[in-house]
Design a protein around this motif. Structure first.
Motif, PDB file in Angstrom:
ATOM      1  N   MET B   1       0.843  -1.213   0.000  1.00  9.73           N
ATOM      2  CA  MET B   1       0.000   0.000   0.000  1.00  9.73           C
ATOM      3  C   MET B   1       0.868   1.248   0.000  1.00  9.73           C
ATOM      4  SD  MET B   1      -3.093  -0.680  -0.286  1.00  9.73           S
ATOM      5  CE  MET B   1      -3.640   1.011  -0.109  1.00  9.73           C
ATOM      6  N   ASN B   2       0.322   2.275  -0.645  1.00  9.91           N
ATOM      7  CA  ASN B   2       1.030   3.551  -0.677  1.00  9.91           C
ATOM      8  C   ASN B   2       0.310   4.589   0.151  1.00  9.91           C
ATOM      9  OD1 ASN B   2       2.969   2.658  -2.566  1.00  9.91           O
ATOM     10  ND2 ASN B   2       1.476   2.920  -4.212  1.00  9.91           N
ATOM     11  N   TRP B   3       0.986   5.695   0.344  1.00 12.59           N
ATOM     12  CA  TRP B   3       0.342   6.850   0.964  1.00 12.59           C
ATOM     13  C   TRP B   3      -0.661   7.450  -0.037  1.00 12.59           C
ATOM     14  CZ3 TRP B   3       0.899   7.842   5.947  1.00 12.59           C
ATOM     15  CH2 TRP B   3       2.064   7.422   6.600  1.00 12.59           C
ATOM     16  N   THR B   4      -1.771   7.972   0.487  1.00  9.86           N
ATOM     17  CA  THR B   4      -2.772   8.662  -0.335  1.00  9.86           C
ATOM     18  C   THR B   4      -2.743  10.144   0.017  1.00  9.86           C
ATOM     19  OG1 THR B   4      -4.207   6.725  -0.403  1.00  9.86           O
ATOM     20  CG2 THR B   4      -5.240   8.855  -0.853  1.00  9.86           C
ATOM     21  N   PRO B   5      -2.625  11.016  -0.994  1.00  9.37           N
ATOM     22  CA  PRO B   5      -2.670  12.451  -0.666  1.00  9.37           C
ATOM     23  C   PRO B   5      -4.088  12.833  -0.261  1.00  9.37           C
ATOM     24  CG  PRO B   5      -2.711  12.150  -3.047  1.00  9.37           C
ATOM     25  CD  PRO B   5      -2.580  10.775  -2.446  1.00  9.37           C
ATOM     26  N   ALA B   6      -4.236  13.559   0.838  1.00  6.95           N
ATOM     27  CA  ALA B   6      -5.579  13.855   1.333  1.00  6.95           C
ATOM     28  C   ALA B   6      -5.874  15.346   1.417  1.00  6.95           C
ATOM     29  CB  ALA B   6      -5.778  13.220   2.702  1.00  6.95           C
ATOM     30  N   ALA B   7      -4.834  16.186   1.502  1.00 12.53           N
ATOM     31  CA  ALA B   7      -5.062  17.636   1.607  1.00 12.53           C
ATOM     32  C   ALA B   7      -3.742  18.356   1.403  1.00 12.53           C
ATOM     33  CB  ALA B   7      -5.624  17.984   2.992  1.00 12.53           C
ATOM     34  N   LEU B   8      -3.851  19.634   1.105  1.00 16.53           N
ATOM     35  CA  LEU B   8      -2.662  20.479   1.094  1.00 16.53           C
ATOM     36  C   LEU B   8      -2.503  21.052   2.496  1.00 16.53           C
ATOM     37  CD1 LEU B   8      -3.066  22.386  -2.305  1.00 16.53           C
ATOM     38  CD2 LEU B   8      -1.709  20.333  -1.809  1.00 16.53           C
ATOM     39  N   SER B   9      -1.279  21.072   3.006  1.00 14.24           N
ATOM     40  CA  SER B   9      -1.028  21.571   4.365  1.00 14.24           C
ATOM     41  C   SER B   9      -1.612  22.958   4.581  1.00 14.24           C
ATOM     42  CB  SER B   9       0.484  21.625   4.630  1.00 14.24           C
ATOM     43  OG  SER B   9       1.039  20.353   4.460  1.00 14.24           O
ATOM     44  N   GLN B  10      -1.526  23.784   3.538  1.00 12.28           N
ATOM     45  CA  GLN B  10      -1.980  25.174   3.699  1.00 12.28           C
ATOM     46  C   GLN B  10      -3.495  25.238   3.914  1.00 12.28           C
ATOM     47  OE1 GLN B  10      -0.414  26.229  -0.081  1.00 12.28           O
ATOM     48  NE2 GLN B  10      -2.376  26.191  -1.154  1.00 12.28           N
ATOM     49  N   ASP B  11      -4.230  24.175   3.564  1.00 16.01           N
ATOM     50  CA  ASP B  11      -5.687  24.167   3.733  1.00 16.01           C
ATOM     51  C   ASP B  11      -6.111  23.675   5.102  1.00 16.01           C
ATOM     52  OD1 ASP B  11      -6.161  23.228   0.259  1.00 16.01           O
ATOM     53  OD2 ASP B  11      -6.101  25.208   1.205  1.00 16.01           O
ATOM     54  N   ILE B  12      -5.135  23.264   5.919  1.00 13.41           N
ATOM     55  CA  ILE B  12      -5.445  22.865   7.297  1.00 13.41           C
ATOM     56  C   ILE B  12      -4.603  23.718   8.236  1.00 13.41           C
ATOM     57  CG2 ILE B  12      -5.798  20.895   8.845  1.00 13.41           C
ATOM     58  CD1 ILE B  12      -7.026  20.127   6.291  1.00 13.41           C
ATOM     59  N   PRO B  13      -4.994  24.972   8.460  1.00 13.36           N
ATOM     60  CA  PRO B  13      -4.193  25.807   9.371  1.00 13.36           C
ATOM     61  C   PRO B  13      -4.265  25.286  10.813  1.00 13.36           C
ATOM     62  CG  PRO B  13      -6.117  27.022   8.544  1.00 13.36           C
ATOM     63  CD  PRO B  13      -6.167  25.662   7.935  1.00 13.36           C
ATOM     64  N   SER B  14      -3.312  25.723  11.635  1.00 15.44           N
ATOM     65  CA  SER B  14      -3.328  25.321  13.044  1.00 15.44           C
ATOM     66  C   SER B  14      -4.661  25.687  13.679  1.00 15.44           C
ATOM     67  CB  SER B  14      -2.200  26.027  13.807  1.00 15.44           C
ATOM     68  OG  SER B  14      -0.975  25.480  13.448  1.00 15.44           O
ATOM     69  N   GLY B  15      -5.161  24.788  14.488  1.00 19.95           N
ATOM     70  CA  GLY B  15      -6.412  25.058  15.189  1.00 19.95           C
ATOM     71  C   GLY B  15      -7.644  24.817  14.340  1.00 19.95           C
ATOM     72  N   SER B  16      -7.508  24.087  13.226  1.00 20.19           N
ATOM     73  CA  SER B  16      -8.669  23.833  12.376  1.00 20.19           C
ATOM     74  C   SER B  16      -8.837  22.360  12.060  1.00 20.19           C
ATOM     75  CB  SER B  16      -8.560  24.624  11.067  1.00 20.19           C
ATOM     76  OG  SER B  16      -7.661  23.992  10.174  1.00 20.19           O
ATOM     77  N   ALA B  17     -10.039  22.013  11.623  1.00 20.13           N
ATOM     78  CA  ALA B  17     -10.362  20.640  11.242  1.00 20.13           C
ATOM     79  C   ALA B  17     -11.139  20.678   9.942  1.00 20.13           C
ATOM     80  CB  ALA B  17     -11.202  19.969  12.323  1.00 20.13           C
ATOM     81  N   ALA B  18     -10.955  19.668   9.095  1.00 22.41           N
ATOM     82  CA  ALA B  18     -11.656  19.623   7.815  1.00 22.41           C
ATOM     83  C   ALA B  18     -11.981  18.177   7.474  1.00 22.41           C
ATOM     84  CB  ALA B  18     -10.789  20.235   6.714  1.00 22.41           C
ATOM     85  N   PRO B  19     -13.042  17.967   6.694  1.00 26.94           N
ATOM     86  CA  PRO B  19     -13.363  16.598   6.284  1.00 26.94           C
ATOM     87  C   PRO B  19     -12.440  16.148   5.167  1.00 26.94           C
ATOM     88  CG  PRO B  19     -14.972  18.139   5.392  1.00 26.94           C
ATOM     89  CD  PRO B  19     -14.021  18.951   6.212  1.00 26.94           C
ATOM     90  N   GLY B  20     -12.191  14.824   5.109  1.00 18.58           N
ATOM     91  CA  GLY B  20     -11.383  14.251   4.038  1.00 18.58           C
ATOM     92  C   GLY B  20     -11.843  12.828   3.807  1.00 18.58           C
ATOM     93  N   GLN B  21     -11.168  12.147   2.899  1.00 17.78           N
ATOM     94  CA  GLN B  21     -11.521  10.758   2.632  1.00 17.78           C
ATOM     95  C   GLN B  21     -10.292   9.924   2.362  1.00 17.78           C
ATOM     96  OE1 GLN B  21     -14.781  12.024  -0.191  1.00 17.78           O
ATOM     97  NE2 GLN B  21     -15.561  10.023   0.369  1.00 17.78           N
ATOM     98  N   LEU B  22     -10.343   8.652   2.737  1.00 19.74           N
ATOM     99  CA  LEU B  22      -9.356   7.680   2.307  1.00 19.74           C
ATOM    100  C   LEU B  22     -10.177   6.576   1.653  1.00 19.74           C
ATOM    101  CD1 LEU B  22      -6.607   6.425   2.073  1.00 19.74           C
ATOM    102  CD2 LEU B  22      -6.841   5.507   4.374  1.00 19.74           C
ATOM    103  N   GLY B  23     -10.216   6.586   0.320  1.00 20.58           N
ATOM    104  CA  GLY B  23     -11.101   5.658  -0.372  1.00 20.58           C
ATOM    105  C   GLY B  23     -12.530   5.992   0.002  1.00 20.58           C
ATOM    106  N   ASP B  24     -13.269   5.012   0.528  1.00 18.41           N
ATOM    107  CA  ASP B  24     -14.667   5.279   0.893  1.00 18.41           C
ATOM    108  C   ASP B  24     -14.827   5.605   2.373  1.00 18.41           C
ATOM    109  OD1 ASP B  24     -15.742   1.768   1.052  1.00 18.41           O
ATOM    110  OD2 ASP B  24     -14.101   2.870   2.008  1.00 18.41           O
ATOM    111  N   LYS B  25     -13.725   5.777   3.089  1.00 17.26           N
ATOM    112  CA  LYS B  25     -13.815   6.093   4.513  1.00 17.26           C
ATOM    113  C   LYS B  25     -13.758   7.602   4.734  1.00 17.26           C
ATOM    114  CE  LYS B  25     -11.791   1.765   6.115  1.00 17.26           C
ATOM    115  NZ  LYS B  25     -12.527   1.155   5.015  1.00 17.26           N
TER     116      LYS B  25
END
Lengths: 77, 208, 281
Positions: B1-25
Motif C-alpha cells: 500500500m502507498n500513501w494517499t494524498p488527502a489535503a494540502l497543508s496550507q488548507d489545514i491551518p493550526s487550530g482547524s479541522a476539515a473533512p477528508g476521505q481515504l477511499g470510501d472512509k
C-alpha cells in the motif's frame, strides 16, 4: 470504582445477547461478568467508575434489536 | 500500500479541522495549536456526529455536539456532561496513519502504514486542490500521463498533480507548481487545471 | 414500509393560517400528498389519487394521516390558557431522519456547544441526574426534574437562570417541552417540535410555541426559535448513520442521554421504525 450487579429482565433469549453485553462493556472500558442467563433474566456483575456503570445501564435498556429489556435493576455487589 | 494524498497543508491551518476521505472512509484531518497534523475517523463514538465539524483547542479536537474531547491517538479525555469521569482508554476515535511533507498531507490505514515515505516534491509549492467527477485514469489520460502522480507542464509551468481517488468515479487533484512561479504564471496553471477538469469530465461523460 | 405502525398516526403538514385554495405538494412517509383549503378556508389534504385524507386543525397546524389512528391527536391543556402568545414558528426542511429530529430536541447536553451563550455555556456543562419514565396510562415518554443553567433561556429572560424542564413525547415524531417561564415562574412555557416525515431521511419540522411573554414582538420570538433550530440542523444533517439506530452497539449513550434511550425504547416497543436503523451502526 464501583462493583454492581445488574439484573436485566425481559425477553432476552435471542442468541448473541451475551456477546453483545460483553462487546458493549469492552467498548466503554468496564468489566462485565455474566452470571445466570435465562430467557427472561440475565445477571451481570460490572466493575467500573459510576458514570460508566450508568452508561452500561443506558445501553442495556435498549439492547440489540431482537431482545426486549423490560428493566435493569442495580445493586451494589 | 502507498500513501494517499488527502489535503494540502496550507488548507489545514493550526487550530482547524476539515473533512477528508481515504477511499470510501470519511476522515477528519485536523491540526493542533502546536501544528501537529492528525487524521481520524470522522465520527464521534458518542452519537455519530462528524468530528470534522468540531473545534480545536490546544492539542485537542472536541466534537461540536456534546463537546467530547479527544487528544493524542484519538483518546477521549473529557465528557463535559460528566465532568467527574476520567474517560477510559477504551473510549477513543479510530485513527489513520498520517504524514506531512513538502506541503502535502498524506494518509494511510493505521495497520497498513507504508514503509517508504511519500514521493518527494522538492522544487514545487502547493497551489490548490480541485475535485472532479472523473476516474483517475481518465484524468491521467487527459493530462497525458499515467498513474496517480502526474508530472509535466500546465499553463507553461512545471507541475505535479497528485490524484486522490474517491468513491463514485470521483477524485481530488492536489496540484503543485514549480517554486518561484509568479502570480501570472500561477493564474495560468490554475486555469489550465480547470481546463483539465472540463476535459476529463467530458471524456468521462462520453465514455459513460 | 419500515415501521408500518407509523402509518396510523397524525402528522403535521402545514400552518392553518397559511393554506391556499391552489395548495402545495408535499410528501408524507414517502407518499405524495397535497395540502390546500376549500372555499371556506377549511383545510383539505388529499393523497396521490386525489382522495381526501382525514384532517385535524390544532396548535395552529393542519394534521393528517395515511392510516387509521386509534386515538385523537394529543392535547396540550396549557395551550388554551388565556394570555399565552401562540407562535407558528415556520417550517424548516432538514435532511435527516424524522426520528433524529425528535431525539435532538430531547437532548440538553448539547446546549453549551450548539446553542452557545443562549441555552447553555461552558463551564456549566454537567447534566444532573433527572427522571424519565414511559407513562403507560397515556403511552407517552416523559422526562421530569431536568434542570440546566442557561445564559439566556428565552427571549423574555433577563440574564442567566437555572431553567427547569420537562419533556414529553406524545407521538412518534412529536415532542413537547415545558420550560421555566421567566415572566411567570409558576407557569411553564410550552415549546413544541412537530415533525412531518417526508422520507426516512428527510423531514419538515414545524415548531410551535405557547408562551407567557408580553414584551417580545412576534417577529423576535420567531427569530429566536428559528435561530435555535438552524443551529440544530447543522448537527442533524451530519450524524452517522442517517437513520436512528435502535441498537446502541456503535454508540456510547451515557446517563445524560436517558431521555433519548427512553424514546428509542418506546419506538422499538411500538414498531415505530420509519427512519430507524434496526442494527448497530
Amino acid at each position: 470504582m464501583s462493583s454492581e450487579r445488574f439484573l436485566i429482565e425481559g425477553e432476552l433469549s435471542a442468541p448473541g445477547f451475551q456477546r453483545w453485553l460483553q462487546g458493549h462493556a469492552r467498548r466503554i472500558g468496564i468489566s462485565a461478568q455474566i452470571g445466570r442467563a435465562d430467557a427472561d433474566a440475565v445477571l451481570v456483575t460490572v466493575d467500573g467508575p459510576p458514570a460508566l456503570l450508568d452508561a452500561m445501564e443506558m445501553a442495556c435498556l435498549l439492547g440489540p434489536i431482537d431482545v426486549w429489556v423490560e428493566s435493569v435493576t442495580r445493586e451494589a455487589a | 500500500m502507498n500513501w494517499t494524498p488527502a489535503a494540502l497543508s496550507q488548507d489545514i491551518p493550526s487550530g482547524s479541522a476539515a473533512p477528508g476521505q481515504l477511499g470510501d472512509k470519511d476522515i477528519v484531518i485536523w491540526r493542533s495549536a502546536s501544528g501537529r497534523i492528525a487524521a481520524w475517523s470522522d465520527r464521534c463514538p458518542h452519537r455519530g456526529m462528524r468530528l470534522s465539524h468540531g473545534f480545536v483547542r490546544g492539542e485537542f479536537l472536541s466534537c461540536i455536539y456534546h463537546g467530547w474531547r479527544y487528544g493524542d491517538g484519538g483518546q477521549c479525555h473529557r465528557i463535559p456532561a460528566h465532568p467527574e469521569l476520567t474517560p477510559p482508554d477504551a473510549i477513543k476515535v479510530p485513527v489513520f496513519a498520517v504524514t506531512e511533507s513538502d506541503g502535502v498531507v498524506w494518509v494511510a490505514q493505521k495497520d497498513a502504514e507504508p514503509e517508504a515515505p511519500p514521493p518527494g516534491l522538492a522544487g514545487f509549492s502547493p497551489l490548490r486542490t480541485l475535485r472532479l467527477s472523473a476516474r483517475p485514469e481518465t484524468v491521467a489520460a487527459a493530462f497525458g500521463g499515467t498513474g496517480l502522480d502526474l508530472r509535466g507542464e500546465l499553463g507553461g509551468c512545471a507541475v505535479v498533480v497528485l490524484i486522490q481517488p474517491l468513491p463514485d468515479d470521483q477524485c481530488n487533484l492536489h496540484a503543485l507548481a514549480a517554486n518561484g512561479a509568479d502570480t501570472a504564471t500561477l493564474d495560468r496553471v490554475s486555469a489550465a487545471l480547470e481546463a483539465l477538469r472540463r476535459q476529463a469530465e467530458t471524456a468521462e461523460e462520453i465514455a459513460a | 414500509m419500515n415501521g408500518e405502525a407509523m402509518r396510523d398516526q397524525w402528522y403535521p403538514v402545514g400552518i392553518a393560517a397559511q393554506l391556499t385554495p391552489a395548495g402545495r405538494d408535499s410528501l408524507l412517509l414517502g407518499e405524495a400528498i397535497r395540502i390546500a383549503c376549500d372555499s371556506d378556508g377549511a383545510a383539505l389534504v388529499t393523497d396521490g389519487a386525489g382522495r381526501a385524507l382525514p384532517v385535524i386543525t390544532r396548535f395552529g397546524h393542519v394534521w393528517t394521516t395515511l392510516g387509521q389512528p386509534e386515538r385523537d391527536l394529543f392535547t396540550i391543556p396549557e395551550a388554551d390558557q388565556p394570555g399565552r402568545r401562540l407562535v407558528d414558528v415556520g417550517t424548516v426542511l432538514v435532511r435527516c431522519s424524522p426520528l433524529r429530529a425528535v431525539e435532538n430536541f430531547l437532548d440538553i447536553a448539547h446546549f453549551p456547544f450548539v446553542h452557545t451563550d443562549i441555552l447553555g455555556s461552558e463551564p456549566h456543562t454537567e447534566v444532573q441526574r433527572y427522571e424519565v419514565e414511559i407513562r403507560d396510562d397515556v403511552d407517552e415518554v416523559w422526562a421530569t426534574k431536568v434542570s440546566f443553567y442557561q445564559p439566556q433561556a428565552a427571549k423574555s429572560a433577563q440574564g442567566g437562570i437555572n431553567a427547569e424542564y420537562m419533556y414529553r413525547v406524545p407521538a412518534p415524531t412529536c415532542s413537547v417541552l415545558y420550560k421555566t417561564c421567566p415572566a411567570r415562574p409558576e407557569e411553564w412555557d410550552v415549546i413544541t417540535l412537530f415533525v412531518q416525515p417526508l422520507t426516512e431521511t428527510t423531514c419538515q419540522v414545524w415548531p410551535w410555541m405557547a408562551l407567557f411573554d408580553e414584551d417580545s414582538s412576534m417577529t423576535d420570538m420567531i427569530h429566536f426559535q428559528q435561530m435555535i433550530f438552524v443551529q440544530d440542523r447543522s448537527i442533524l444533517e451530519n450524524q452517522i448513520p442517517a437513520l436512528l439506530p435502535l441498537d446502541p452497539g456503535m454508540e456510547i449513550p451515557t446517563r445524560a442521554d436517558m431521555t433519548s434511550i427512553a424514546y428509542r425504547r418506546w419506538l422499538k416497543r411500538h414498531g415505530y421504525t420509519y427512519g430507524a436503523q434496526l442494527v448497530a451502526a
